[in-house]
Design a protein around this motif. Structure first.
Motif, short mmCIF file in Angstrom:
data_model
loop_
_atom_site.label_atom_id
_atom_site.label_comp_id
_atom_site.label_asym_id
_atom_site.label_seq_id
_atom_site.Cartn_x
_atom_site.Cartn_y
_atom_site.Cartn_z
N TYR A 176 38.75 37.38 50.48
CA TYR A 176 39.22 35.99 50.62
C TYR A 176 40.69 35.87 50.26
CZ TYR A 176 39.97 31.07 49.65
OH TYR A 176 40.49 29.79 49.63
N SER A 177 41.09 36.62 49.22
CA SER A 177 42.50 36.54 48.82
C SER A 177 43.43 37.10 49.91
CB SER A 177 42.72 37.31 47.51
OG SER A 177 42.49 38.70 47.71
N GLN A 236 42.49 33.94 53.60
CA GLN A 236 41.94 32.72 53.02
C GLN A 236 41.38 31.75 54.05
OE1 GLN A 236 44.76 30.94 50.34
NE2 GLN A 236 44.93 32.79 49.08
#
Length: 676
Positions: free
Chosen positions: A231-232, A235
């Protein structure tokens, strides 16, 4: 897919190996558990389950001088494991709050060496005494909420350190006393089994559970951090964020439940951890629903997500506002909420699978594994089953299915190249499956005609040989007044009546390990001890005859109440040698021949309607188990005078409540002796 399957099998094998079957030779009865014949060195742990003495609102203190007079009042008896909520004191259920003393006397042959006792978490605090010694406890049990301090640890206590050898040798008794109080949890009492066994085995079991929990903790934590890392990096894909959070919630749940590791690291924080456990439990469905809605937005209606979130906020508000004793009462509603969310998730994934969404098939497989473990955990915490917490194991499978879906996306460029091969393999598999179905149909039809052993012989050799059996029992039945009643019925009604009776007969003889041979008109013929020889055939035949007799008597009563004519049945049984085999080439038939068959037929024709007539030879085999009436020597056609007996019932001492119809445990013990 093979890697995922092998991983699941490996994890399941590790889990099952960590939970060996406990040796349970006996159960406690009225506060006494007899382990004088139990070998702790050869056998695994034993559960101290059964009836314990129970003293409500009374502390009993162990006294060495008078071990039989530990409490002032007469004891009640309560099942362990189990909650005390429904226990009736002075005619009313006691509920969850209160305090009590549990007492169990264990009879041993000698002082066990290197034996330990493992206590599960008990709501909400307890003190343990063994033979007059206070050996430990968890929390501080009290007579009120103010006096009680709670904890939910599991503990192992070495038994030999607290039992005086000379004392146990003198009376061969180890007395366990548990002083338990609960003012903060919805369920009171000993909810899970207490284990007693050799110290090494008990500790190894505890250590194995820890290793598995640590393994699951590490694996799920890594997957959670991995998805948060994804996710980082990207995003826009918030599904990885929600799935990572979901994994971290499960990691927290692992250390909060089971062996309750956080309780041991931070003693005295049980109330806080109980609160966190409930918030964690409530958060799981809403986080997973958010993840699923983002993954399959066309199949997951957003309005349902809003309802799930609203209910979540309502429950969290109640948990925050109420003391633990009250918010733990919400568990039934919370579990219903979780089950409803799980069912809707199943519907969503089924729709996604039907609509051929990417990875939906594997997601559905992984979710089914997880949902089944969730149901297991709910039943486990409701004390319906006695397994263990499995949701982390289910999530482990689910996470790997998710990882596999990600790898599928990366490998999508190779799919077109493999389509032709996959389609060809699929067609081969479908054709193979069709051939298997047709083969199963033909096998099923053949098994309806011939016994399984004969079918196997025909398949292997193409033919069968007649077999001489030294001892077989044959049953003949016939209806009295069949011709008169049959003349008044239409062909369809007649066949329907016969089919109803013979259909029940088929079920009875199948349960009784007998072989149906044939029907001729209103006659029905079956035998025991063929095609697989056994020593209980005569007993099996008499039991089946009693059941058929009971069925026909019931039919007679129903017909009489309706003012209809009814059939009465004659039953005849004889035992002896005969020959059995298959005759015919086009239409097979399994049949029997010999004087035993003829004599069995004479037993039926010489009998009385409504009664079971057996020969003297059969009587000699079954007389120990059945009450019979001697008829004397009765003239049988072409047989002369033959000793005959009427079977009345199962002997009273071998039937439930002396009723004479249903065998009891003593009956089956003798039955097993006959089998050898």
């Amino acid at each position: 897919m093979r890697v995922l399957f092998l991983t699941v099998v490996l994890c399941f094998a590790v889990f099952t190996c960590s939970n060996p079957i406990l040796q349970q030779n006996t159960k406690a009865e009225r506060g006494i558990l007899d382990l004088r014949l139990y070998d702790f060195q050869k056998n695994p742990s034993v559960r101290l389950d059964g009836e314990w003495e129970f003293y409500w609102r009374e502390w009993c203190y162990a006294k060495r001088q008078a071990p039989a007079q530990l409490c002032k009042t007469k004891p009640g008896f309560i099942q362990v494991p189990g909650a005390w909520n429904s226990y009736k004191y002075r005619g009313k259920p006691i509920g969850g709050r209160g305090y009590a003393t549990y007492k169990l006397s264990i009879l041993v042959k000698d002082v066990p060496k290197f034996v330990s006792i493992k206590l599960p978490s008990i709501s909400s605090a307890y003190t343990l005494w063994i033979n007059g010694k206070k050996i430990g406890g968890v929390g501080n049990p009290g007579r009120s909420l103010q006096q009680e301090s709670i904890a939910y640890n599991t503990e192992i206590y070495p038994l030999q350190d607290f039992v005086r050898k000379e004392e146990a040798q003198s009376n061969h008794t180890i007395t366990l006393i548990l002083q338990v109080s609960n003012f903060r949890h919805r369920i009171g009492g000993i909810q899970h089994s207490i284990l007693l066994g050799e110290h090494i085995k008990v500790f190894q079991r505890f250590l194995t559970n820890e290793i598995i929990d640590y393994f699951l903790f590490g694996a799920i934590l890594i997957m959670g951090l991995y998805h948060l890392g994804l996710y980082s990096l990207r995003q826009k894909d918030t599904s990885t964020l929600w799935f990572g959070i979901f994994c971290l919630l499960i990691v927290i749940r692992i250390v909060l439940t089971g062996e309750r590791y956080l309780e041991k690291v931070f003693p005295g924080s049980s109330s806080f951890f109980l609160f966190i456990e409930y918030i964690n439990l409530l958060s799981l469905p809403v986080v997973f629903a958010s993840f699923l809605q983002i993954l399959y937005p066309k199949d997951f209606a957003r309005v349902y997500l809003r309802w799930i979130q609203a209910i979540y906020l309502l429950f969290c508000t109640l948990v925050l506002a109420m003391p633990s004793f009250y918010y733990t009462q919400l568990i039934y509603l919370i579990q219903s909420y979780i089950l409803l969310c799980g069912l809707y998730a199943t519907v969503v994934l089924s729709k996604a699978f039907k609509n051929r969404r990417t990875g939906a098939k594997l997601f559905l497989f992984g979710w089914c594994c997880l949902f089944l473990t969730i149901i297991n955990d709910i039943f486990y915490h409701q004390l319906i089953i006695h397994t263990t917490n499995l949701v982390s194991f289910g999530l482990f499978i689910f996470i790997f299915s998710q990882a596999w879906v990600l790898s599928m996306l990366f490998a999508s460029t190779f799919r077109k190249v493999e389509e032709l091969t996959e389609n060809l393999e699929l067609k081969v598999l479908q054709r193979t499956e069709e051939l298997k179905k047709e083969k199963n149909k033909s096998d099923s039809l053949l098994l309806n005609i011939l016994p399984e052993e004969i079918v196997s012989e025909l398949k292997e050799k193409g033919s069968t040989k007649p077999v001489l059996y030294d001892s077989v029992s044959v049953i003949f039945t016939d209806f009295k007044g069949f011709t008169n009643i049959a003349e008044k019925l239409s062909p369809r009604e007649l066949v329907k009546e016969l089919d109803a009776c013979f259909g029940q007969f088929d079920k009875i003889i199948e349960r009784s390990n007998l072989e149906k041979l044939k029907t001729i008109g209103d006659s029905y013929m079956c035998a025991g001890g063929i095609p697989k020889a056994n020593k209980t055939h005569a007993v099996d035949c008499v039991l089946a005859a009693l059941e058929i007799q009971n069925f026909m008597n019931t039919m007679k009563q129903l017909k009489q109440q309706q003012g209809l004519e009814y059939w009465e049945i004659r039953l005849g049984i004889h035992s002896g040698p005969l020959v059995a085999g298959v005759i015919g080439e086009k239409k097979f038939a399994y049949d029997v021949w010999g004087d035993t068959v003829n004599t069995a037929s004479r037993m039926e024709s010489s009998g009385t309607p409504g009664k079971i007539n057996i020969s003297g030879f059969t009587y000699g085999i079954v007389k120990e188990l059945f009450a019979c009436e001697y008829r004397g020597k009765v003239n049988a056609k072409n047989k002369g005078e033959v000793d005959m007996y009427y079977v009345k019932q199962i002997k009273a001492e071998y039937s439930l409540e002396g009723g004479g119809r249903t065998p009891n445990n003593s009956f089956w013990r003798l039955y097993k002796i006959l089998q050898t």
